[in-house]
Design a protein around this motif. Structure first.
Motif, PDB file in Angstrom:
ATOM      1  N   SER A 332       0.808  -1.221   0.000  1.00 12.02           N
ATOM      2  CA  SER A 332       0.000   0.000   0.000  1.00 12.02           C
ATOM      3  C   SER A 332       0.839   1.269   0.000  1.00 12.02           C
ATOM      4  O   SER A 332       0.362   2.334  -0.415  1.00 12.02           O
ATOM      5  CB  SER A 332      -0.944   0.005   1.208  1.00 12.02           C
ATOM      6  N   THR A 333       2.093   1.198   0.454  1.00 10.03           N
ATOM      7  CA  THR A 333       2.941   2.399   0.486  1.00 10.03           C
ATOM      8  C   THR A 333       3.894   2.474  -0.710  1.00 10.03           C
ATOM      9  O   THR A 333       4.605   3.475  -0.859  1.00 10.03           O
ATOM     10  CB  THR A 333       3.783   2.435   1.771  1.00 10.03           C
ATOM     11  N   LEU A 334       3.933   1.441  -1.548  1.00  6.29           N
ATOM     12  CA  LEU A 334       4.894   1.398  -2.653  1.00  6.29           C
ATOM     13  C   LEU A 334       4.575   2.480  -3.682  1.00  6.29           C
ATOM     14  O   LEU A 334       3.482   2.515  -4.252  1.00  6.29           O
ATOM     15  CB  LEU A 334       4.887   0.010  -3.306  1.00  6.29           C
ATOM     16  N   CYS A 335       5.542   3.369  -3.917  1.00  5.58           N
ATOM     17  CA  CYS A 335       5.362   4.482  -4.855  1.00  5.58           C
ATOM     18  C   CYS A 335       6.099   4.265  -6.171  1.00  5.58           C
ATOM     19  O   CYS A 335       5.638   4.729  -7.216  1.00  5.58           O
ATOM     20  CB  CYS A 335       5.868   5.784  -4.239  1.00  5.58           C
ATOM     21  N   THR A 348       6.034  -9.798 -17.249  1.00  2.00           N
ATOM     22  CA  THR A 348       6.379  -9.574 -15.845  1.00  2.00           C
ATOM     23  C   THR A 348       5.745  -8.289 -15.337  1.00  2.00           C
ATOM     24  O   THR A 348       5.226  -8.233 -14.217  1.00  2.00           O
ATOM     25  CB  THR A 348       7.905  -9.519 -15.674  1.00  2.00           C
ATOM     26  N   ALA A 349       5.785  -7.237 -16.168  1.00  2.00           N
ATOM     27  CA  ALA A 349       5.227  -5.943 -15.758  1.00  2.00           C
ATOM     28  C   ALA A 349       3.730  -6.042 -15.471  1.00  2.00           C
ATOM     29  O   ALA A 349       3.230  -5.457 -14.503  1.00  2.00           O
ATOM     30  CB  ALA A 349       5.494  -4.894 -16.833  1.00  2.00           C
ATOM     31  N   ARG A 350       3.006  -6.759 -16.302  1.00  2.00           N
ATOM     32  CA  ARG A 350       1.558  -6.908 -16.088  1.00  2.00           C
ATOM     33  C   ARG A 350       1.272  -7.652 -14.792  1.00  2.00           C
ATOM     34  O   ARG A 350       0.395  -7.264 -14.014  1.00  2.00           O
ATOM     35  CB  ARG A 350       0.932  -7.654 -17.270  1.00  2.00           C
ATOM     36  N   GLN A 351       2.015  -8.734 -14.560  1.00  2.81           N
ATOM     37  CA  GLN A 351       1.804  -9.507 -13.332  1.00  2.81           C
ATOM     38  C   GLN A 351       2.160  -8.668 -12.109  1.00  2.81           C
ATOM     39  O   GLN A 351       1.482  -8.731 -11.086  1.00  2.81           O
ATOM     40  CB  GLN A 351       2.665 -10.767 -13.360  1.00  2.81           C
ATOM     41  N   TRP A 352       3.232  -7.884 -12.220  1.00  2.00           N
ATOM     42  CA  TRP A 352       3.676  -7.063 -11.085  1.00  2.00           C
ATOM     43  C   TRP A 352       2.603  -6.046 -10.710  1.00  2.00           C
ATOM     44  O   TRP A 352       2.270  -5.878  -9.545  1.00  2.00           O
ATOM     45  CB  TRP A 352       4.987  -6.365 -11.426  1.00  2.00           C
ATOM     46  N   GLN A 353       2.073  -5.367 -11.714  1.00  2.00           N
ATOM     47  CA  GLN A 353       1.070  -4.339 -11.422  1.00  2.00           C
ATOM     48  C   GLN A 353      -0.193  -4.961 -10.853  1.00  2.00           C
ATOM     49  O   GLN A 353      -0.815  -4.412  -9.934  1.00  2.00           O
ATOM     50  CB  GLN A 353       0.746  -3.530 -12.683  1.00  2.00           C
ATOM     51  N   ALA A 355      -0.345  -7.654  -9.036  1.00  2.00           N
ATOM     52  CA  ALA A 355      -0.085  -8.137  -7.675  1.00  2.00           C
ATOM     53  C   ALA A 355       0.123  -7.007  -6.683  1.00  2.00           C
ATOM     54  O   ALA A 355      -0.238  -7.124  -5.512  1.00  2.00           O
ATOM     55  CB  ALA A 355       1.142  -9.051  -7.674  1.00  2.00           C
ATOM     56  N   THR A 356       0.716  -5.882  -7.133  1.00  4.03           N
ATOM     57  CA  THR A 356       1.116  -4.830  -6.204  1.00  4.03           C
ATOM     58  C   THR A 356       0.296  -3.555  -6.328  1.00  4.03           C
ATOM     59  O   THR A 356       0.315  -2.722  -5.413  1.00  4.03           O
ATOM     60  CB  THR A 356       2.598  -4.458  -6.413  1.00  4.03           C
ATOM     61  N   GLY A 357      -0.358  -3.376  -7.462  1.00  2.00           N
ATOM     62  CA  GLY A 357      -1.069  -2.124  -7.709  1.00  2.00           C
ATOM     63  C   GLY A 357      -0.157  -0.983  -8.116  1.00  2.00           C
ATOM     64  O   GLY A 357      -0.609   0.161  -8.264  1.00  2.00           O
ATOM     65  N   CYS A 358       1.124  -1.279  -8.309  1.00  2.00           N
ATOM     66  CA  CYS A 358       2.110  -0.250  -8.660  1.00  2.00           C
ATOM     67  C   CYS A 358       2.712  -0.578 -10.019  1.00  2.00           C
ATOM     68  O   CYS A 358       3.207  -1.698 -10.237  1.00  2.00           O
ATOM     69  CB  CYS A 358       3.218  -0.202  -7.601  1.00  2.00           C
ATOM     70  N   ALA A 359       2.660   0.374 -10.948  1.00  2.00           N
ATOM     71  CA  ALA A 359       3.190   0.140 -12.292  1.00  2.00           C
ATOM     72  C   ALA A 359       4.704  -0.002 -12.258  1.00  2.00           C
ATOM     73  O   ALA A 359       5.392   0.697 -11.499  1.00  2.00           O
ATOM     74  CB  ALA A 359       2.805   1.289 -13.218  1.00  2.00           C
ATOM     75  N   MET A 360       5.232  -0.923 -13.073  1.00  2.00           N
ATOM     76  CA  MET A 360       6.668  -1.061 -13.222  1.00  2.00           C
ATOM     77  C   MET A 360       7.156   0.045 -14.156  1.00  2.00           C
ATOM     78  O   MET A 360       6.655   0.198 -15.267  1.00  2.00           O
ATOM     79  CB  MET A 360       7.032  -2.431 -13.791  1.00  2.00           C
ATOM     80  N   ILE A 361       8.115   0.842 -13.702  1.00  2.00           N
ATOM     81  CA  ILE A 361       8.644   1.966 -14.459  1.00  2.00           C
ATOM     82  C   ILE A 361      10.009   1.577 -15.016  1.00  2.00           C
ATOM     83  O   ILE A 361      10.946   1.333 -14.255  1.00  2.00           O
ATOM     84  CB  ILE A 361       8.779   3.221 -13.577  1.00  2.00           C
ATOM     85  N   GLU A 362      10.122   1.524 -16.333  1.00  2.00           N
ATOM     86  CA  GLU A 362      11.386   1.081 -16.934  1.00  2.00           C
ATOM     87  C   GLU A 362      12.274   2.267 -17.280  1.00  2.00           C
ATOM     88  O   GLU A 362      11.817   3.299 -17.761  1.00  2.00           O
ATOM     89  CB  GLU A 362      11.135   0.264 -18.203  1.00  2.00           C
ATOM     90  N   THR A 381       0.959   5.255 -14.794  1.00  2.00           N
ATOM     91  CA  THR A 381       0.076   4.276 -14.150  1.00  2.00           C
ATOM     92  C   THR A 381       0.056   2.943 -14.886  1.00  2.00           C
ATOM     93  O   THR A 381      -0.705   2.051 -14.542  1.00  2.00           O
ATOM     94  CB  THR A 381      -1.364   4.825 -14.077  1.00  2.00           C
ATOM     95  N   HIS A 382       0.911   2.812 -15.926  1.00  2.00           N
ATOM     96  CA  HIS A 382       0.983   1.556 -16.654  1.00  2.00           C
ATOM     97  C   HIS A 382       2.357   1.405 -17.290  1.00  2.00           C
ATOM     98  O   HIS A 382       3.098   2.378 -17.458  1.00  2.00           O
ATOM     99  CB  HIS A 382      -0.100   1.491 -17.734  1.00  2.00           C
ATOM    100  N   PHE A 383       2.702   0.188 -17.632  1.00  2.00           N
ATOM    101  CA  PHE A 383       3.975  -0.126 -18.278  1.00  2.00           C
ATOM    102  C   PHE A 383       3.902   0.274 -19.741  1.00  2.00           C
ATOM    103  O   PHE A 383       2.924  -0.022 -20.427  1.00  2.00           O
ATOM    104  CB  PHE A 383       4.241  -1.627 -18.149  1.00  2.00           C
ATOM    105  N   THR A 384       4.956   0.941 -20.251  1.00  2.00           N
ATOM    106  CA  THR A 384       4.897   1.461 -21.616  1.00  2.00           C
ATOM    107  C   THR A 384       5.626   0.605 -22.641  1.00  2.00           C
ATOM    108  O   THR A 384       5.327   0.665 -23.827  1.00  2.00           O
ATOM    109  CB  THR A 384       5.499   2.875 -21.678  1.00  2.00           C
TER     110      THR A 384
END
Length: 561
Positions: A332-335, A348-353, A355-362, A381-384
């Motif tokens: 909940s605190t992951l920014c 991996t990015a889709r699964q991560w978001q 599971a965590t609600g936080c977008a993977m930023i590459e 708010t999403h993986f590009t």
């Protein structure tokens, strides 16, 4: 050159940085240590160290190093994993007026010999677990002073002694060693060096922004590794660039000094090193993870307290996702979930978001650029699938082999220029000359395409491109597609010799589902890839060879290992 990417910057992000606000990286360290003396800096195995302690310990160790007679500018190697001794040693070396040479603790004797000889390191600070490797090569290196530390040295008197005992005698992780005391060589225990240094005074050294701060050796996955010369200016610029870029994501933390980051990637690697120095700049704190490969213990560490920043490589994100206890972590605190070091896969990015609600930023960078280059906005708010925009003060150009810039939308070599870019390779004049274009851009070896908003997409590495019947095939594209196949954990594609096509594609796959078949993977490829991009060979593996930071070693797969 028109910087078209600036129009795509998040609101409030500066377009440039001013490393000249500091006299040197040491000035940045000193300022932070004084300003944040009472604030926590690291926690490792539930033992804390604050900035005041970091100040005192690094001053004592720095004074001891000076007492050995090493002249200003000498190279000091650090061969230590993510334990409190690493930041203490790093700060000590810099404050004493020396150059840090970061060494991978898992290096073989051959690799260690090369790096110590090439850098000219006259001193080394080493965890005792790896001293047996040093023993093999020390006589063939310029090293005259060795500081040996144990795992528990900075973990408190009683707990530290227990950890050291357990590592030495229960886990048997410290092979026997004997470092020869030939004429002029000293071998000193960590505690003794600190105790002796405490009775001395650290002499101020006037390092400048043009002084060498680090010799950061490249991975060396092909041939011998080279030392990227990183000046104090390079490092300070990178810290300020990272600060400008990441701050917008931390609005809900409030005061950035309260940011808690997870340091699972090794601090000797440029990615984690730059973020460690950013934490020092902020006065924030980090959890040190000595062995992120033990995913079970890593997950337990993540459960202990709220965290805001988690930098990792794609393989580490993936390994966390596969652990059965991972979803019990509170995100909940992951920014910021910052991906770098290798290409991030969409699967991996889709699964991560999810599971965590936080977008993977590459993002993208190199040892030669202090890990700074491009990054997606951290407010995304999403993986590009792109590597994002050039960071403040960075210029990116897509060039052909002749060094001419190409129009937007055309594929060419990504070239970079900025205050964070190395001055060259240490004692490698010809390599340095070849690395830069006539107009001052550094060639990266990555093939990319920039769009009209300034976002760049990496196609692949020049050396990894596969030529199938005259068509260019880029492994990153294949791997990204196959990562979306149900039942696939991770994969890697390489080219192998083929009499008819010149090269054929071989795909290595690690299964998430034991029932996954070669036919199913081939059918997925047929549905999602044009003919010449489909693998001719598919091989299942239990795991894939990786560097210590998790980058897949395609070279080893090509050689049949």
């Amino acid at each position: 050159m028109q910087k078209i990417w600036l129009d795509s910057y998040p609101a409030g992000v500066a377009h440039d940085v001013e490393p000249e606000r500091y006299r040197s990286l040491v000035h940045l360290l000193d300022e932070s240590f004084q300003r944040h003396a009472q604030r926590p800096f690291t926690v490792c195995m539930e033992r804390w160290m604050n900035y005041g302690e970091l100040d005192t310990l690094s001053s004592d160790l720095g004074a001891w190093l000076q007492s050995t007679g090493l002249p200003t500018g000498s190279r000091v190697a650090i061969m230590v994993p993510n334990v409190p001794q690493f930041p203490v040693a790093m700060a000590a070396v810099l404050r004493a007026g020396y150059t840090c040479v970061n060494v991978n603790p898992l290096y073989t004797a051959r690799e260690l010999r090369h790096q110590l000889r090439d850098s000219g390191a006259e001193a080394i600070i080493i965890l005792e677990n790896f001293a047996h490797t040093l023993e093999e090569v020390i006589e063939d290196t310029p090293v005259r002073h060795v500081v040996v530390t144990a795992m528990g040295d900075q973990l408190g008197f009683w707990y530290g002694r227990w950890i050291t005992f357990a590592v030495r005698h229960l886990a048997r992780m410290v092979p026997a060693y004997r470092l020869p005391l030939t004429e002029g060589r000293t071998v000193t225990r960590w505690g003794d060096a600190l105790a002796q240094g405490a009775g001395m005074k650290l002499q101020r050294v006037d390092s400048t922004l043009d002084s060498i701060a680090f010799l950061q050796y490249t991975g060396g996955t092909t041939g011998l590794s080279k030392g990227a010369v990183l000046t104090h200016r390079n490092i300070v610029a990178a810290v300020l660039q990272a600060e400008a870029w990441f701050t917008p994501a931390l609005g809900r933390v409030g005061d950035v000094s309260r940011t808690h980051s997870i340091a699972a990637l090794p601090l000797y690697h440029i990615f984690a090193l730059t973020l460690c120095l950013l934490a020092i700049r902020w006065g924030s704190h980090m959890t040190l993870v000595p062995n992120p490969r033990d995913i079970g213990k890593f997950v337990e560490t993540l459960k202990r307290r709220p965290f805001h920043m988690l930098p990792a490589v794609n393989t580490l994100f993936n390994a966390l996702l596969q652990h059965p206890q991972f979803r019990s972590v509170d995100f909940s605190t992951l920014c910021v979930s910052q991906a770098g070091g290798m290409a991030a896969s969409e699967g991996t990015a889709r699964q991560w978001q999810k599971a965590t609600g936080c977008a993977m930023i590459e993002g993208w960078g190199m040892s030669e650029t202090c890990a700074i280059g491009t990054n997606n906005p951290v407010t995304n708010t999403h993986f590009t699938g792109s590597i994002g925009l050039p960071l403040p003060g960075v210029d990116i150009a897509i060039k052909d082999d002749a060094g001419q810039s190409l129009p937007l939308g055309e594929a060419g070599e990504i070239c970079i220029r900025g205050p964070n870019v190395m001055t060259g390779y240490y004692r490698q004049a010809e390599e340095t000359r070849q690395a830069f274009t006539a107009d001052g851009f550094m060639r990266t070896g990555d093939i990319g395409i920039m769009d009209d908003a300034g976002y760049t997409r990496i196609v692949d590495r020049k050396k990894d491109m596969i030529l199938v019947s005259g068509f260019n095939v880029f492994p990153n594209e294949l791997e990204n597609v196959v990562s979306m196949c149900p039942g696939v954990v991770e994969c890697a594609a390489v080219g192998v010799p083929d009499e008819k096509q010149g090269e054929a594609i071989k795909l290595f796959v690690v299964k998430a589902n034991a029932s996954l078949t070669e036919e199913e993977v081939a059918a997925y490829c047929a549905d999602n890839l044009t003919g010449y991009k489909r693998p001719k060979y598919i091989e299942f593996r239990d795991d894939l060879p990786k560097t210590n930071v998790g980058k897949i070693l395609r070279r080893e797969l090509r050689s049949g290992r």
